[in-house]
Design a protein around this motif. Sequence first.
Motif, PDB file in Angstrom:
ATOM      1  N   SER A 175       0.810  -1.216   0.000  1.00  0.00           N
ATOM      2  CA  SER A 175       0.000   0.000   0.000  1.00  0.00           C
ATOM      3  C   SER A 175       0.839   1.259   0.000  1.00  0.00           C
ATOM      4  O   SER A 175       0.314   2.350  -0.238  1.00  0.00           O
ATOM      5  N   LEU A 176       2.148   1.134   0.278  1.00  0.00           N
ATOM      6  CA  LEU A 176       3.029   2.303   0.293  1.00  0.00           C
ATOM      7  C   LEU A 176       3.845   2.432  -0.980  1.00  0.00           C
ATOM      8  O   LEU A 176       4.816   3.197  -1.029  1.00  0.00           O
ATOM      9  N   GLY A 177       3.454   1.682  -2.025  1.00  0.00           N
ATOM     10  CA  GLY A 177       4.115   1.811  -3.327  1.00  0.00           C
ATOM     11  C   GLY A 177       5.165   0.776  -3.623  1.00  0.00           C
ATOM     12  O   GLY A 177       5.578   0.624  -4.765  1.00  0.00           O
ATOM     13  N   VAL A 178       5.646   0.036  -2.600  1.00  0.00           N
ATOM     14  CA  VAL A 178       6.651  -1.012  -2.811  1.00  0.00           C
ATOM     15  C   VAL A 178       6.194  -2.281  -2.112  1.00  0.00           C
ATOM     16  O   VAL A 178       5.361  -2.241  -1.196  1.00  0.00           O
ATOM     17  N   ARG A 179       6.727  -3.425  -2.564  1.00  0.00           N
ATOM     18  CA  ARG A 179       6.400  -4.714  -1.964  1.00  0.00           C
ATOM     19  C   ARG A 179       7.702  -5.433  -1.608  1.00  0.00           C
ATOM     20  O   ARG A 179       8.145  -6.346  -2.304  1.00  0.00           O
ATOM     21  N   PRO A 180       8.343  -5.042  -0.508  1.00  0.00           N
ATOM     22  CA  PRO A 180       9.626  -5.655  -0.159  1.00  0.00           C
ATOM     23  C   PRO A 180       9.510  -7.121   0.234  1.00  0.00           C
ATOM     24  O   PRO A 180      10.497  -7.846   0.170  1.00  0.00           O
ATOM     25  N   LEU A 181       8.326  -7.561   0.652  1.00  0.00           N
ATOM     26  CA  LEU A 181       8.148  -8.950   1.079  1.00  0.00           C
ATOM     27  C   LEU A 181       7.708  -9.863  -0.061  1.00  0.00           C
ATOM     28  O   LEU A 181       7.555 -11.058   0.155  1.00  0.00           O
ATOM     29  N   GLY A 182       7.484  -9.321  -1.243  1.00  0.00           N
ATOM     30  CA  GLY A 182       7.097 -10.153  -2.369  1.00  0.00           C
ATOM     31  C   GLY A 182       5.595 -10.195  -2.564  1.00  0.00           C
ATOM     32  O   GLY A 182       4.800  -9.826  -1.693  1.00  0.00           O
ATOM     33  N   ASP A 183       5.204 -10.689  -3.748  1.00  0.00           N
ATOM     34  CA  ASP A 183       3.780 -10.752  -4.079  1.00  0.00           C
ATOM     35  C   ASP A 183       3.039 -11.780  -3.224  1.00  0.00           C
ATOM     36  O   ASP A 183       1.862 -11.596  -2.904  1.00  0.00           O
ATOM     37  N   GLY A 184       3.734 -12.870  -2.863  1.00  0.00           N
ATOM     38  CA  GLY A 184       3.076 -13.892  -2.039  1.00  0.00           C
ATOM     39  C   GLY A 184       2.671 -13.361  -0.679  1.00  0.00           C
ATOM     40  O   GLY A 184       1.547 -13.593  -0.214  1.00  0.00           O
ATOM     41  N   ALA A 185       3.576 -12.631  -0.041  1.00  0.00           N
ATOM     42  CA  ALA A 185       3.257 -12.046   1.265  1.00  0.00           C
ATOM     43  C   ALA A 185       2.175 -10.991   1.136  1.00  0.00           C
ATOM     44  O   ALA A 185       1.287 -10.888   2.000  1.00  0.00           O
ATOM     45  N   ALA A 186       2.232 -10.197   0.059  1.00  0.00           N
ATOM     46  CA  ALA A 186       1.215  -9.166  -0.134  1.00  0.00           C
ATOM     47  C   ALA A 186      -0.165  -9.802  -0.314  1.00  0.00           C
ATOM     48  O   ALA A 186      -1.164  -9.304   0.228  1.00  0.00           O
ATOM     49  N   LYS A 187      -0.220 -10.892  -1.049  1.00  0.00           N
ATOM     50  CA  LYS A 187      -1.495 -11.574  -1.239  1.00  0.00           C
ATOM     51  C   LYS A 187      -2.016 -12.147   0.072  1.00  0.00           C
ATOM     52  O   LYS A 187      -3.218 -12.101   0.360  1.00  0.00           O
ATOM     53  N   ALA A 188      -1.098 -12.704   0.881  1.00  0.00           N
ATOM     54  CA  ALA A 188      -1.510 -13.262   2.169  1.00  0.00           C
ATOM     55  C   ALA A 188      -2.031 -12.185   3.115  1.00  0.00           C
ATOM     56  O   ALA A 188      -2.861 -12.472   3.985  1.00  0.00           O
ATOM     57  N   LEU A 189      -1.559 -10.955   2.936  1.00  0.00           N
ATOM     58  CA  LEU A 189      -2.008  -9.839   3.781  1.00  0.00           C
ATOM     59  C   LEU A 189      -3.220  -9.119   3.206  1.00  0.00           C
ATOM     60  O   LEU A 189      -3.599  -8.060   3.708  1.00  0.00           O
ATOM     61  N   GLY A 190      -3.803  -9.690   2.161  1.00  0.00           N
ATOM     62  CA  GLY A 190      -5.041  -9.127   1.617  1.00  0.00           C
ATOM     63  C   GLY A 190      -4.839  -8.007   0.639  1.00  0.00           C
ATOM     64  O   GLY A 190      -5.692  -7.111   0.550  1.00  0.00           O
ATOM     65  N   ALA A 191      -3.711  -8.041  -0.107  1.00  0.00           N
ATOM     66  CA  ALA A 191      -3.481  -7.007  -1.110  1.00  0.00           C
ATOM     67  C   ALA A 191      -4.574  -7.059  -2.168  1.00  0.00           C
ATOM     68  O   ALA A 191      -4.995  -8.136  -2.598  1.00  0.00           O
ATOM     69  N   GLY A 192      -5.030  -5.898  -2.603  1.00  0.00           N
ATOM     70  CA  GLY A 192      -6.091  -5.824  -3.588  1.00  0.00           C
ATOM     71  C   GLY A 192      -7.476  -5.696  -2.996  1.00  0.00           C
ATOM     72  O   GLY A 192      -8.451  -5.493  -3.733  1.00  0.00           O
ATOM     73  N   PHE A 193      -7.581  -5.820  -1.694  1.00  0.00           N
ATOM     74  CA  PHE A 193      -8.865  -5.680  -1.006  1.00  0.00           C
ATOM     75  C   PHE A 193      -8.819  -4.439  -0.120  1.00  0.00           C
ATOM     76  O   PHE A 193      -7.791  -4.140   0.503  1.00  0.00           O
ATOM     77  N   ASP A 194      -9.921  -3.731  -0.056  1.00  0.00           N
ATOM     78  CA  ASP A 194     -10.009  -2.551   0.795  1.00  0.00           C
ATOM     79  C   ASP A 194     -10.010  -2.960   2.270  1.00  0.00           C
ATOM     80  O   ASP A 194     -10.738  -3.879   2.667  1.00  0.00           O
ATOM     81  N   VAL A 195      -9.184  -2.294   3.043  1.00  0.00           N
ATOM     82  CA  VAL A 195      -9.085  -2.605   4.467  1.00  0.00           C
ATOM     83  C   VAL A 195     -10.068  -1.731   5.239  1.00  0.00           C
ATOM     84  O   VAL A 195     -10.016  -0.494   5.131  1.00  0.00           O
ATOM     85  N   PRO A 196     -10.977  -2.333   6.002  1.00  0.00           N
ATOM     86  CA  PRO A 196     -11.905  -1.522   6.811  1.00  0.00           C
ATOM     87  C   PRO A 196     -11.161  -0.786   7.923  1.00  0.00           C
ATOM     88  O   PRO A 196     -10.483  -1.415   8.746  1.00  0.00           O
ATOM     89  N   VAL A 197     -11.261   0.513   7.920  1.00  0.00           N
ATOM     90  CA  VAL A 197     -10.520   1.331   8.883  1.00  0.00           C
ATOM     91  C   VAL A 197     -10.940   1.023  10.312  1.00  0.00           C
ATOM     92  O   VAL A 197     -10.101   0.945  11.225  1.00  0.00           O
TER      93      VAL A 197
END
Length: 381
Positions: free
Chosen positions: A121-143
């Motif tokens: 969400s900050l413009g870079v993915r240092p942990l890789g696409d797999g970690a980003a997907k596991a953290l719910g990348a692409g889905f809106d996070v309810p504040v």
Amino acid sequence: MLSLRLVRGGRPLVQARRLLVSAASAGTGFLLLAALGHALSHDGAASSVRRLAWCLVPLAATVYVAVAVSRTDPALRPERGRPPYGLASRGMRLLTGTATAAFCALGSVAALLLFLLGRGSLGVRPLGDGAAKALGAGFDVPVAAVLTLLALVPVATSVATAALAPVAAGQGTANATPDATSAPPGLPWGVALLAAGFAVRATLGEGTAGLSAKALAGRGGVPGGVVAGWALIAAGLAVAGPGITWLCGRLLQSGRPGAARLLAGRGLQEEARRIGRPLGVAVAVGAALAAAYGGDATYKATGPLTTLGVGLVVGCAAIALLLAAVESRQARTDITAALAQSGTPATTLRTAVAVRAGAVLLALIPLTWAVTVLATLPVGH
């Protein structure tokens, strides 16, 4: 304002202890947010709830170490029976809870930044696409959900530290010092809780191991009876720890003890209430780790979130035990100085310390093994 000034002030060692609480809070907050990310990217509600439920273990460990740090913080302890800063008991508890909440809030902010960074969400993915997907990348996070989860650690730690804050003599009974020669009263209750934990595990548990690294990773279900049984076992060991430590000191003084053995036994009895509970918690953590990782080698390879959670629990238990040992040594400074001035050889004092540590290890290592065996017996045996 006073709480903020306490957060900013203090010696480097004191600040390091507070930063350890912030680090534990950051790890627990990240695990909670990771469970939220898993829920966003997966449809299975049961697995998401299970992941969130397992976060209660590092949450409890964070609360435990926060209480231990607050009780040894020189800025939050009464001095010579008088309350610091002229505060009454209620004000002291409020100050302690607010200061601890500030340390944990710092960790929650760090957890949020790590979560957003991992998601990309900050413009870079240092942990890789797999970690980003596991953290719910692409889905809106309810504040609201994020704020609620991040507030859990500061609220829980502030309430616990405020409730257990030491108060000055005459303002409460928290600093009442019983006779060191008397046994702590918690041993029978601890044994009862242990027996209840083993009984619940055997009656309501399913399967043979009951707890495995596979279950810790969230890839397998754990019967509720096993969870309840281990919770009772851990509580029993924490309650029985002071009594077990006191008994070790009593055994050291049995027979015809020499000077070193007599000093070691007396020291254990005097410090049983201070170091006994952290020792009991350490036994519970060691037994749980042995039960989780001592079985099928297939389950040894677990994910990074599992490693983080286990590391948090082990680290918090170790920090609390180390703080108790340091506090015990500081409390005995005057006695050690008096013995040295009276002509007691330095070698005798060092031998007494070694004997005291050896007696504790000889008692707790077999206890850890016995708890592991009894807690992992196949159901029905």
